[in-house]
Design a protein around this motif. Structure first.
Motif, PDB file in Angstrom:
ATOM      1  N   SER B 215      46.684  31.069  45.592  1.00  0.00           N
ATOM      2  CA  SER B 215      46.858  31.292  44.154  1.00  0.00           C
ATOM      3  C   SER B 215      46.146  30.220  43.340  1.00  0.00           C
ATOM      4  CB  SER B 215      48.353  31.313  43.834  1.00  0.00           C
ATOM      5  OG  SER B 215      48.934  30.126  44.326  1.00  0.00           O
ATOM      6  N   LYS B 218      42.394  30.632  43.457  1.00  0.00           N
ATOM      7  CA  LYS B 218      41.950  31.737  42.611  1.00  0.00           C
ATOM      8  C   LYS B 218      41.892  31.313  41.142  1.00  0.00           C
ATOM      9  CE  LYS B 218      43.147  36.008  43.542  1.00  0.00           C
ATOM     10  NZ  LYS B 218      43.885  37.222  43.985  1.00  0.00           N
ATOM     11  N   ARG B 219      42.697  30.324  40.799  1.00  0.00           N
ATOM     12  CA  ARG B 219      42.659  29.856  39.406  1.00  0.00           C
ATOM     13  C   ARG B 219      41.701  28.676  39.217  1.00  0.00           C
ATOM     14  NH1 ARG B 219      48.923  30.056  39.530  1.00  0.00           N
ATOM     15  NH2 ARG B 219      49.116  32.318  39.604  1.00  0.00           N
ATOM     16  N   ARG B 223      38.755  30.656  34.986  1.00  0.00           N
ATOM     17  CA  ARG B 223      38.571  31.959  34.351  1.00  0.00           C
ATOM     18  C   ARG B 223      39.748  32.868  34.663  1.00  0.00           C
ATOM     19  NH1 ARG B 223      32.216  33.107  34.372  1.00  0.00           N
ATOM     20  NH2 ARG B 223      31.643  30.916  34.305  1.00  0.00           N
ATOM     21  N   ARG B 224      39.914  33.838  33.785  1.00  0.00           N
ATOM     22  CA  ARG B 224      40.937  34.841  34.055  1.00  0.00           C
ATOM     23  C   ARG B 224      40.353  36.227  33.887  1.00  0.00           C
ATOM     24  NH1 ARG B 224      45.786  32.685  30.469  1.00  0.00           N
ATOM     25  NH2 ARG B 224      44.021  31.844  29.329  1.00  0.00           N
ATOM     26  N   GLU B 258      36.080  39.691  32.446  1.00  0.00           N
ATOM     27  CA  GLU B 258      36.251  38.287  32.823  1.00  0.00           C
ATOM     28  C   GLU B 258      36.186  37.448  31.551  1.00  0.00           C
ATOM     29  OE1 GLU B 258      34.205  35.974  36.399  1.00  0.00           O
ATOM     30  OE2 GLU B 258      32.938  36.119  34.636  1.00  0.00           O
ATOM     31  N   PRO B 261      37.595  30.136  30.422  1.00  0.00           N
ATOM     32  CA  PRO B 261      38.883  29.439  30.365  1.00  0.00           C
ATOM     33  C   PRO B 261      39.430  29.264  28.952  1.00  0.00           C
ATOM     34  CG  PRO B 261      37.376  28.295  31.828  1.00  0.00           C
ATOM     35  CD  PRO B 261      36.599  29.399  31.195  1.00  0.00           C
ATOM     36  N   PRO B 265      43.483  35.642  26.358  1.00  0.00           N
ATOM     37  CA  PRO B 265      43.407  37.071  26.704  1.00  0.00           C
ATOM     38  C   PRO B 265      43.770  37.969  25.515  1.00  0.00           C
ATOM     39  CG  PRO B 265      44.620  35.840  28.354  1.00  0.00           C
ATOM     40  CD  PRO B 265      44.348  34.885  27.239  1.00  0.00           C
ATOM     41  N   VAL B 284      46.832  40.679  32.283  1.00  0.00           N
ATOM     42  CA  VAL B 284      46.103  39.430  32.535  1.00  0.00           C
ATOM     43  C   VAL B 284      46.278  39.081  34.015  1.00  0.00           C
ATOM     44  CG1 VAL B 284      45.854  37.015  31.897  1.00  0.00           C
ATOM     45  CG2 VAL B 284      46.607  38.689  30.201  1.00  0.00           C
ATOM     46  N   ALA B 285      45.169  38.824  34.684  1.00  0.00           N
ATOM     47  CA  ALA B 285      45.256  38.564  36.129  1.00  0.00           C
ATOM     48  C   ALA B 285      44.313  37.439  36.524  1.00  0.00           C
ATOM     49  CB  ALA B 285      44.892  39.838  36.899  1.00  0.00           C
ATOM     50  N   ASP B 286      44.511  36.956  37.770  1.00  0.00           N
ATOM     51  CA  ASP B 286      43.574  35.981  38.321  1.00  0.00           C
ATOM     52  C   ASP B 286      42.321  36.733  38.769  1.00  0.00           C
ATOM     53  OD1 ASP B 286      45.195  33.776  38.049  1.00  0.00           O
ATOM     54  OD2 ASP B 286      46.275  34.214  39.914  1.00  0.00           O
ATOM     55  N   PRO B 287      41.197  36.031  38.820  1.00  0.00           N
ATOM     56  CA  PRO B 287      40.000  36.694  39.343  1.00  0.00           C
ATOM     57  C   PRO B 287      40.171  36.961  40.841  1.00  0.00           C
ATOM     58  CG  PRO B 287      39.571  34.357  38.954  1.00  0.00           C
ATOM     59  CD  PRO B 287      40.942  34.637  38.416  1.00  0.00           C
TER      60      PRO B 287
END
Lengths: 445, 339
Positions: B215, B218-219, B223-224, B258, B261, B265, B284-287
């Protein structure tokens, strides 16, 4: 998988070196012995060995209708003629056409040695009488005159001596009726070293043993060495090597492979030697069977003393180990079986050099080069063996030769394992000399 | 309590295969070891196994140097697959387990039980050359785990397998983890890593780019993602009005956007509503890990970096090897080995 075992394997010790090497050896042995190639090559080599063993019979069978021409000379015309007559009687059975021998009267002043050397005569018998009246027969033998024929002539000479004795000593009792008989191979007199000290009959027998053992040791070292190299290449090309090197150390893999292939080679060896030796031992009977009664070939295995056999075994085993280690390292350097041929030639050149020297020694020429080569580890299995067979070797020479061979093995083993452990990780590229030396000096792990 | 790789350095002639590689694998975890070909993954695994020697740095297990660990501590599934073609499956499994110290009778029992579990009990008596590539691969997996190793290093275990077998293998790996085994997976398949790995390391050219729990990795780019579904208009032309937002993957059902940072969102949602779009889904999610990988390394994991062109956008390595948390083992270019 559900059968859980001890949960802390990392606390156990490393599996034994011998146990793993033995496991690798067993696998190699099984796979090799079960292969079709093994069966085919065993049959072929056994056939070859039996053929070589039966060669004397074959030569006789081919030459049975030919006539052996022998010159007879002495300073007494009488003696010459009576000798010829006696030899004719004894050696030429009346019914056989053409007769096996013709005897030609010659003069002692003729260049008989030259004539024999040229092949005009198969041999020459020169009789001289010493002041006491005792006869001395000197037999010059050419290369086409086998020991069996020399023996037959010797029997004839005994008869000549006895009859001559009766003629000159009608009352008997004075001196000896048995003439002296010296056989000398033309061309071999210059041999020097051990050859001159061995009588030609025995020398010929030893030479056959020497030729057979050197040829066998050479062929098997090269063939079984290639088995080892090909086995390494197969593991590389099938990529099973990747799994292997994580499961066993390079030392275990190399030693196991050499041992397994060596045992498979030994098994094949037995399959070859048993029929070949049987053929040799039964040669007399076989020859009588094929060529008719009275044509037996005396078996000349006397040269195979237990000491020589032990030396043979030692040189075979040590020679194989030494070469197999090198072949294992060489195999690790290529990735495909085709590329192995490129390496095979230079490798066998080393063995061929030793083999060539050994053949030189078999010719009777034990010179400084041969003597030196008989101590060099990569050559001594061939050359010292030859010297042992046809020459004279001091005990210290044998000990030194074997000692150097034994000492060379761990050194070669360390180098081979280092090359191997670097080589097995390489794919698709052939390392240069610099990389190989680098791997030896600075092993990858 | 873990497997730690610390400052590993390895050079092959002119090639710097490893250059201070580091990561930590928590015990009883599945760890994703990600990198393109040539990143140093195989070299790292070979060093751990003792097949290669590192020029610098160390690998430890519970603080103990790896060179003191017995061979059977490791289970290794190499990327280059291979078995003895003429040996039966059972014979090879017993042979390899034997090299690791497993007695013959135990090995036979284990092998049969594993084959049954992989639904191929009939393979026991078959020669390896008679099996398909995928089935050979399953046998190789068994050869790597038969001796019940503590840590398993698996180089691309899923390539070449069909979906059914991928599931079987995944289940087996997860079960091994549940039994307390530590598993290091090197793979290009990002979705597999996302599905299985608790933590990962992304490596490139012998260096750790980022490592830690999945996790957090991924952050790591900052970016989100905004997942947006709208009714009617799929072109999302209004997105051009939002600075720092980029349409990554347009879709009929859902589009992936995408955002940088510093972008909130909600500004995307606001722009959509302002443009009159009828938003049916906003998330809203992680890439994805794949995006993270590309972001860090500059190209997808399954593309060779070799050429300058493909390495064109170099890793904006935000972390220069930032250690978020523990994990792993890496591999190197295949076959550059002689000292």
């Amino acid at each position: 998988m559900s059968t859980a075992r001890a949960p802390e394997p990392e606390l156990q010790g490393e599996r034994g070196f011998v146990a793993n090497s033995w496991l690798v050896a067993k696998r190699e042995f099984r796979e090799r012995v079960r292969s079709k190639l093994f069966a085919v090559s065993t049959l072929f080599l056994a056939f070859l060995a039996v053929t070589v063993a039966l060669m004397p019979i074959l030569i006789r069978a081919v030459g049975r209708d030919s006539t052996t021409s022998i010159a007879v000379a002495s300073s007494e015309a009488d003696l010459t003629n009576s000798s010829i007559a006696i030899l004719e009687t004894f050696l030429n059975p009346t019914k056989q056409k053409p007769p096996p021998y013709t005897f030609v009267a010659a003069s002692p002043s003729d260049d008989l040695a030259g004539a024999v050397y040229d092949g005009r005569y198969a041999g020459a018998l020169v009789a001289t009488r010493d002041p006491n009246g005792k006869l001395l027969f000197q037999m010059l033998t050419g290369e086409s005159l086998g020991t069996d024929k020399v023996t037959q002539v010797q029997i004839g000479v005994l008869a000549i001596g006895v009859l001559d004795y009766i003629k000159h000593n009608p009352t008997g009792l004075a001196g000896s009726a048995v003439p002296d008989f010296i056989a000398q191979q033309v061309g071999a007199s210059a041999a020097g070293g051990g050859a001159g000290t061995v009588d030609p009959g025995e020398f010929a027998g030893r030479r056959i043993v020497g030729v057979v053992s050197v040829v066998l040791i050479f062929i098997t070292v090269v063939i079984y060495g290639m088995w080892v190299a090909a086995g390494v290449v197969a593991e590389k090309s099938s990529r099973v090597m990747e799994l292997l090197i994580s499961a066993a150390t390079p030392e275990q893999l190399v030693i196991g492979k050499v041992a397994g292939m060596g045992l498979a080679g030994l098994l094949q060896y037995a399959f070859i030697l048993v029929p070949a030796l049987s053929a040799l031992l039964l040669q007399d009977k076989l020859s009588a069977l094929i060529l008719g009664p009275g044509n037996g070939v005396p078996v000349s295995l006397a040269a195979l003393t237990p000491g020589l056999l032990a030396a043979y075994g030692a040189f075979w085993v040590l020679g194989f180990i030494l070469y197999a280690l090198v072949y294992a390292a060489a195999g690790s350097l290529v990735s495909r079986a085709e590329d192995l041929q490129v390496l095979a030639l230079p490798l066998s050149m080393v063995a061929i050099a030793g083999y060539g020297t050994a053949v030189l020694a078999l010719g009777g020429g034990i010179g400084p080069l041969v003597r030196f080569a008989s101590f060099v580890p990569f050559w001594s299995p061939f050359v010292m063996l030859t010297r042992l067979t046809v020459g004279r070797v001091e005990p210290w020479e044998l000990v030194l030769s074997l000692g150097l061979l034994v000492a060379a093995i761990p050194i070669v083993a360390v180098i081979a394992v280092r090359v191997y452990s670097a080589g097995v990780l390489l794919y698709g590229q052939r390392p240069g000399a610099r990389q190989i030396v680098g791997a030896i000096l600075n092993p990858p792990a | 309590m873990s497997l730690a790789v610390d400052g590993l350095v390895k050079r092959f002639g002119a090639i710097q295969a490893l250059n201070g590689l580091h990561f930590e694998v928590p015990e009883a975890h599945v760890f994703g070891f990600l990198g393109s070909n040539g990143a140093g993954k195989t070299t790292t695994m070979r060093i751990a196994l003792g097949v290669l020697r590192a020029d610098g740095g160390r690998i430890t297990w519970r603080g103990r140097d790896h060179r003191g660990l017995p061979r059977q501590f490791w289970g290794y599934l190499p990327e280059e697959r291979g078995l003895y073609p003429k040996m039966t499956v059972l014979e090879q499994l017993v042979f390899f387990a034997g090299l690791q110290g497993v007695p013959r009778d135990v090995a036979i029992r284990e092998a049969r039980s594993w084959l049954a579990r992989f639904r191929v009990p009939e393979f026991a008596g078959r020669k390896a050359e008679e099996l398909s590539k995928g089935n050979q691969q399953k046998v190789q997996f068994l050869a790597a785990v038969m001796h019940d190793p503590q840590v398993m290093l698996m180089d691309e275990p899923f390539t070449g397998l069909d979906p059914v077998n991928i599931v079987l293998l995944r289940e087996a790996i997860l079960e091994l983890r549940d039994r307390g085994k530590t598993i290091v997976l090197s793979t290009h398949q990002m979705e597999t890593v996302e599905a299985m790995c608790e933590s990962v390391a992304i490596v490139d050219r012998g260096q750790t780019i980022v490592t830690g729990p999945l996790s957090e990795v991924k952050r790591s780019t900052g970016r989100r993602m905004v997942l947006l579904a709208t009714r009617g208009d799929h072109s999302l032309a209004w997105l051009a009005q939002v600075p720092g937002a980029r349409l990554l993957r347009p879709g009929m059902e859902r589009s992936e956007i995408e955002i940088e940072p510093e972008v909130e969102p909600e500004s995307v949602l606001a722009a959509a509503l302002a443009a009159g779009a009828r938003v049916t889904h906003f998330e809203v999610a992680d890439p994805s890990l794949e995006q993270v990988f590309i972001e860090h390394v500059g190209h997808p994991a399954d593309i060779e970096p070799g050429t300058e062109a493909s390495a064109g956008t170099p890793s904006g390595t935000p972390s220069g090897g930032r250690q978020i948390a523990p994990a792993g083992i890496a591999s190197a270019p295949d076959g550059e080995a002689v000292a």
